[in-house]
Design a protein around this motif. Structure first.
Motif, PDB file in Angstrom:
ATOM      1  N   GLY A  18       0.803  -1.284  -0.006  1.00 31.92           N
ATOM      2  CA  GLY A  18       0.235   0.078  -0.062  1.00 31.92           C
ATOM      3  C   GLY A  18       0.835   1.450   0.024  1.00 31.92           C
ATOM      4  O   GLY A  18       0.043   2.469   0.116  1.00 31.92           O
ATOM      5  N   GLY A  19       2.237   1.185   0.016  1.00 34.49           N
ATOM      6  CA  GLY A  19       3.177   2.301  -0.076  1.00 34.49           C
ATOM      7  C   GLY A  19       3.564   2.677   1.397  1.00 34.49           C
ATOM      8  O   GLY A  19       4.218   3.702   1.547  1.00 34.49           O
ATOM      9  N   GLN A  22       6.111   0.662   6.684  1.00 38.75           N
ATOM     10  CA  GLN A  22       6.202  -0.408   7.715  1.00 38.75           C
ATOM     11  C   GLN A  22       4.713  -1.272   7.463  1.00 38.75           C
ATOM     12  O   GLN A  22       4.867  -2.355   7.181  1.00 38.75           O
ATOM     13  CB  GLN A  22       6.361   0.220   9.033  1.00 38.75           C
ATOM     14  CG  GLN A  22       7.895   0.695   9.366  1.00 38.75           C
ATOM     15  CD  GLN A  22       8.085   1.018  10.711  1.00 38.75           C
ATOM     16  OE1 GLN A  22       7.157   0.818  11.648  1.00 38.75           O
ATOM     17  NE2 GLN A  22       9.264   1.279  11.104  1.00 38.75           N
ATOM     18  N   LEU A  23       3.777  -0.793   8.241  1.00 37.31           N
ATOM     19  CA  LEU A  23       2.613  -1.687   8.531  1.00 37.31           C
ATOM     20  C   LEU A  23       1.540  -0.954   7.706  1.00 37.31           C
ATOM     21  O   LEU A  23       1.238   0.037   7.540  1.00 37.31           O
ATOM     22  CB  LEU A  23       2.044  -1.761  10.001  1.00 37.31           C
ATOM     23  CG  LEU A  23       3.076  -2.158  10.798  1.00 37.31           C
ATOM     24  CD1 LEU A  23       2.696  -2.057  12.198  1.00 37.31           C
ATOM     25  CD2 LEU A  23       3.770  -3.688  10.666  1.00 37.31           C
ATOM     26  N   CYS A  24       0.637  -2.232   6.979  1.00 34.46           N
ATOM     27  CA  CYS A  24      -0.513  -1.622   6.121  1.00 34.46           C
ATOM     28  C   CYS A  24      -1.510  -2.308   6.553  1.00 34.46           C
ATOM     29  O   CYS A  24      -1.630  -3.632   6.869  1.00 34.46           O
ATOM     30  CB  CYS A  24      -0.210  -2.004   4.615  1.00 34.46           C
ATOM     31  SG  CYS A  24      -1.638  -1.535   3.585  1.00 34.46           S
ATOM     32  N   ASN A  25      -2.668  -1.571   7.064  1.00 31.95           N
ATOM     33  CA  ASN A  25      -3.946  -2.146   7.525  1.00 31.95           C
ATOM     34  C   ASN A  25      -5.180  -1.885   6.690  1.00 31.95           C
ATOM     35  O   ASN A  25      -5.459  -0.799   6.355  1.00 31.95           O
ATOM     36  CB  ASN A  25      -4.335  -1.575   8.932  1.00 31.95           C
ATOM     37  CG  ASN A  25      -3.066  -1.480   9.726  1.00 31.95           C
ATOM     38  OD1 ASN A  25      -2.874  -2.639  10.525  1.00 31.95           O
ATOM     39  ND2 ASN A  25      -2.258  -0.356   9.978  1.00 31.95           N
ATOM     40  N   ASN A  26      -5.503  -2.833   5.913  1.00 34.47           N
ATOM     41  CA  ASN A  26      -6.754  -2.840   5.149  1.00 34.47           C
ATOM     42  C   ASN A  26      -7.956  -2.845   5.684  1.00 34.47           C
ATOM     43  O   ASN A  26      -8.333  -3.441   6.667  1.00 34.47           O
ATOM     44  CB  ASN A  26      -6.594  -4.199   4.245  1.00 34.47           C
ATOM     45  CG  ASN A  26      -7.672  -4.203   3.022  1.00 34.47           C
ATOM     46  OD1 ASN A  26      -7.676  -2.937   2.083  1.00 34.47           O
ATOM     47  ND2 ASN A  26      -8.695  -5.032   3.005  1.00 34.47           N
ATOM     48  N   LEU A  27      -8.874  -1.816   5.203  1.00 39.66           N
ATOM     49  CA  LEU A  27     -10.103  -1.527   5.803  1.00 39.66           C
ATOM     50  C   LEU A  27     -11.015  -1.521   4.517  1.00 39.66           C
ATOM     51  O   LEU A  27     -10.598  -1.296   3.305  1.00 39.66           O
ATOM     52  CB  LEU A  27     -10.138  -0.226   6.465  1.00 39.66           C
ATOM     53  CG  LEU A  27      -9.162  -0.015   7.757  1.00 39.66           C
ATOM     54  CD1 LEU A  27      -9.206   1.436   8.233  1.00 39.66           C
ATOM     55  CD2 LEU A  27      -9.500  -0.991   8.852  1.00 39.66           C
ATOM     56  N   PRO A  28     -12.446  -1.543   4.793  1.00 44.12           N
ATOM     57  CA  PRO A  28     -13.284  -1.612   3.873  1.00 44.12           C
ATOM     58  C   PRO A  28     -13.131  -0.450   3.160  1.00 44.12           C
ATOM     59  O   PRO A  28     -13.448   0.679   3.635  1.00 44.12           O
ATOM     60  CB  PRO A  28     -14.619  -1.702   4.549  1.00 44.12           C
ATOM     61  CG  PRO A  28     -14.324  -2.563   5.831  1.00 44.12           C
ATOM     62  CD  PRO A  28     -12.873  -2.009   6.362  1.00 44.12           C
ATOM     63  N   GLY A  29     -12.972  -0.505   1.922  1.00 43.10           N
ATOM     64  CA  GLY A  29     -12.803   0.726   0.818  1.00 43.10           C
ATOM     65  C   GLY A  29     -11.908   1.552   0.902  1.00 43.10           C
ATOM     66  O   GLY A  29     -11.613   2.563   0.458  1.00 43.10           O
ATOM     67  N   GLU A  30     -10.725   1.320   2.269  1.00 43.76           N
ATOM     68  CA  GLU A  30      -9.551   2.202   2.339  1.00 43.76           C
ATOM     69  C   GLU A  30      -8.427   1.162   2.975  1.00 43.76           C
ATOM     70  O   GLU A  30      -8.681  -0.065   3.204  1.00 43.76           O
ATOM     71  CB  GLU A  30      -9.717   3.249   3.072  1.00 43.76           C
ATOM     72  CG  GLU A  30     -10.389   3.016   4.326  1.00 43.76           C
ATOM     73  CD  GLU A  30     -10.848   4.226   5.211  1.00 43.76           C
ATOM     74  OE1 GLU A  30     -10.324   5.362   5.062  1.00 43.76           O
ATOM     75  OE2 GLU A  30     -11.570   4.194   6.316  1.00 43.76           O
ATOM     76  N   PHE A  31      -7.290   1.959   3.314  1.00 34.05           N
ATOM     77  CA  PHE A  31      -6.282   1.396   4.081  1.00 34.05           C
ATOM     78  C   PHE A  31      -5.714   2.306   4.817  1.00 34.05           C
ATOM     79  O   PHE A  31      -5.771   3.528   4.567  1.00 34.05           O
ATOM     80  CB  PHE A  31      -5.211   0.614   3.184  1.00 34.05           C
ATOM     81  CG  PHE A  31      -4.525   1.618   2.260  1.00 34.05           C
ATOM     82  CD1 PHE A  31      -3.283   1.729   2.724  1.00 34.05           C
ATOM     83  CD2 PHE A  31      -4.962   2.198   1.031  1.00 34.05           C
ATOM     84  CE1 PHE A  31      -2.405   2.754   1.946  1.00 34.05           C
ATOM     85  CE2 PHE A  31      -4.242   3.042   0.289  1.00 34.05           C
ATOM     86  CZ  PHE A  31      -3.080   3.307   0.763  1.00 34.05           C
ATOM     87  N   VAL A  32      -4.837   2.045   6.066  1.00 33.08           N
ATOM     88  CA  VAL A  32      -4.308   2.950   6.755  1.00 33.08           C
ATOM     89  C   VAL A  32      -2.750   2.163   7.149  1.00 33.08           C
ATOM     90  O   VAL A  32      -2.907   1.274   7.473  1.00 33.08           O
ATOM     91  CB  VAL A  32      -4.855   3.077   8.179  1.00 33.08           C
ATOM     92  CG1 VAL A  32      -4.154   4.189   9.067  1.00 33.08           C
ATOM     93  CG2 VAL A  32      -6.499   3.744   7.813  1.00 33.08           C
ATOM     94  N   CYS A  33      -1.954   3.327   7.082  1.00 31.03           N
ATOM     95  CA  CYS A  33      -0.510   2.983   7.257  1.00 31.03           C
ATOM     96  C   CYS A  33      -0.451   3.227   8.594  1.00 31.03           C
ATOM     97  O   CYS A  33      -0.837   4.030   9.401  1.00 31.03           O
ATOM     98  CB  CYS A  33       0.498   3.870   6.541  1.00 31.03           C
ATOM     99  SG  CYS A  33       0.453   3.436   4.683  1.00 31.03           S
ATOM    100  N   SER A  34       0.484   2.229   9.342  1.00 28.73           N
ATOM    101  CA  SER A  34       0.768   2.513  10.705  1.00 28.73           C
ATOM    102  C   SER A  34       2.112   2.117  11.077  1.00 28.73           C
ATOM    103  O   SER A  34       2.976   1.563  10.027  1.00 28.73           O
ATOM    104  CB  SER A  34      -0.002   1.751  11.652  1.00 28.73           C
ATOM    105  OG  SER A  34      -0.045   0.419  11.528  1.00 28.73           O
ATOM    106  N   CYS A  35       2.528   2.290  12.042  1.00 31.33           N
ATOM    107  CA  CYS A  35       4.306   2.031  12.434  1.00 31.33           C
ATOM    108  C   CYS A  35       4.453   1.128  13.592  1.00 31.33           C
ATOM    109  O   CYS A  35       3.645   1.054  14.354  1.00 31.33           O
ATOM    110  CB  CYS A  35       4.889   3.416  12.967  1.00 31.33           C
ATOM    111  SG  CYS A  35       4.709   4.638  11.646  1.00 31.33           S
ATOM    112  N   LYS A  36       5.741   0.579  13.584  1.00 37.55           N
ATOM    113  CA  LYS A  36       5.889  -0.194  14.872  1.00 37.55           C
ATOM    114  C   LYS A  36       6.388   0.718  15.982  1.00 37.55           C
ATOM    115  O   LYS A  36       6.533   1.850  15.842  1.00 37.55           O
ATOM    116  CB  LYS A  36       7.289  -0.795  14.380  1.00 37.55           C
ATOM    117  CG  LYS A  36       6.923  -2.113  13.332  1.00 37.55           C
ATOM    118  CD  LYS A  36       8.365  -2.723  12.882  1.00 37.55           C
ATOM    119  CE  LYS A  36       8.140  -3.749  11.692  1.00 37.55           C
ATOM    120  NZ  LYS A  36       9.462  -4.706  11.311  1.00 37.55           N
TER     121      LYS A  36
END
Length: 288
Positions: A18-19, A22-36
């Motif tokens: 997802g670009g 570090q971490l990519c979290n898939n959600l319905p209709g979108e996604f969110v990046c997060s970090c360790k």
């Protein structure tokens, strides 16, 4: 017949994460990046993770007393010079926090596990165990502890005042303090006197119980104004309460107070009669 269109979610994380750096979290209709842990998201692009400098935030590096060194994704605490007794053959730490030579700690401090610094001793956690009875008692304060750097303070509950030993407590209105930490075995009840004016009072330490005797000796730790006492009862009496107990200069027992009560015995009394008499048991304590 009309059929409703079925929407299928696209997992953006499947392609190039997802670009996200570090971490990519898939959600319905979108996604969110997060970090360790140790990183935070760059709000400018919402995808890049940046290192957190914990050393700039005391809330994040609260456990570092001697300084902090930031690392990528983490940090480390530098050895503290506090509590070190510097001898002529010793040197203070270099800029990298590494000590040369063997360190010696000041009173109230002890070497850390790796031997790199001196850590404060929490006197509130120190206890002594009587080798004879196995009783465990606080080493210093009789009532309330307050740990400080390299030392400690004792406090008393409401209605009590701190004695001159700075560890024991006595009820208000009794200006007494222990002279020393030794009591000899004497027939008279040991007392503590205070050098004061005409209104000077004395405080009796733990008294002999009626029909019994208390023998006390100094507490194992030289800085503790407590006494280990052995209570024995006169013939015909039995002890109720602990045989070995601790006495404070205020005259208070630690735990239950020992007492001596008449011994309850069962005797066989033979009655004189013309026929064979049954043996009858009497509790002689009830006859006194």
């Amino acid at each position: 017949m009309i059929q409703a269109a079925v929407k299928v979610d696209i997992d953006e994380c499947e392609e190039s994460n997802g670009g996200c750096s570090q971490l990519c979290n898939n959600l319905p209709g979108e996604f969110v990046c997060s970090c360790k842990s140790g990183y935070e998201i760059d709000e400018s692009d919402g995808k890049t993770c940046l290192d957190i400098n914990e050393c700039k935030d005391s809330a994040l590096s609260w456990d570092c007393e001697g300084g902090c060194e930031n690392l990528i994704g983490s940090y480390r605490c530098l050895p503290s010079t506090e509590g070190i007794l510097v001898a002529p053959n010793q040197t203070l730490p270099e800029d990298n926090g590494v000590f040369s030579g063997t360190i010696v700690c000041k009173p109230g401090f002890e070497q850390s596990a790796d031997g790199s610094e001196c850590k404060d001793i929490n006197e509130c956690e120190l206890k002594d165990k009587d080798p004879k009875t196995g009783r465990i008692t606080q080493r210093y304060c009789e009532h309330i502890y307050e740990n400080t750097k390299g030392s400690f303070r004792c406090h008393c509950p409401e209605g009590y005042n701190l004695l001159e030993d700075k560890q024991s407590c006595a009820m208000d209105g009794l200006p007494s303090s222990p002279k020393n930490n030794t009591i000899k075995d004497v027939d008279k009840t040991p007392i503590v006197e205070t050098p004061c004016g005409k209104s000077c009072k004395v405080v009796k330490r733990c008294q002999h119980p009626p029909n019994g005797k208390v023998q006390c000796s100094a507490h194992p730790h030289k800085l503790s104004f407590k006494w280990n006492c052995l209570t024995t009862c006169n013939p015909g009496y039995v002890l109720q309460g602990p045989e070995h107990s601790t006495c404070y200069p205020s005259g208070r027992w630690e735990g239950a107070e020992p007492n001596c009560h008449p011994e309850s015995r069962t005797e066989i009394i033979t009655l004189s009669c013309s026929k064979t008499c049954p043996q009858v048991s009497y509790n002689t304590a009830s006859l006194h």
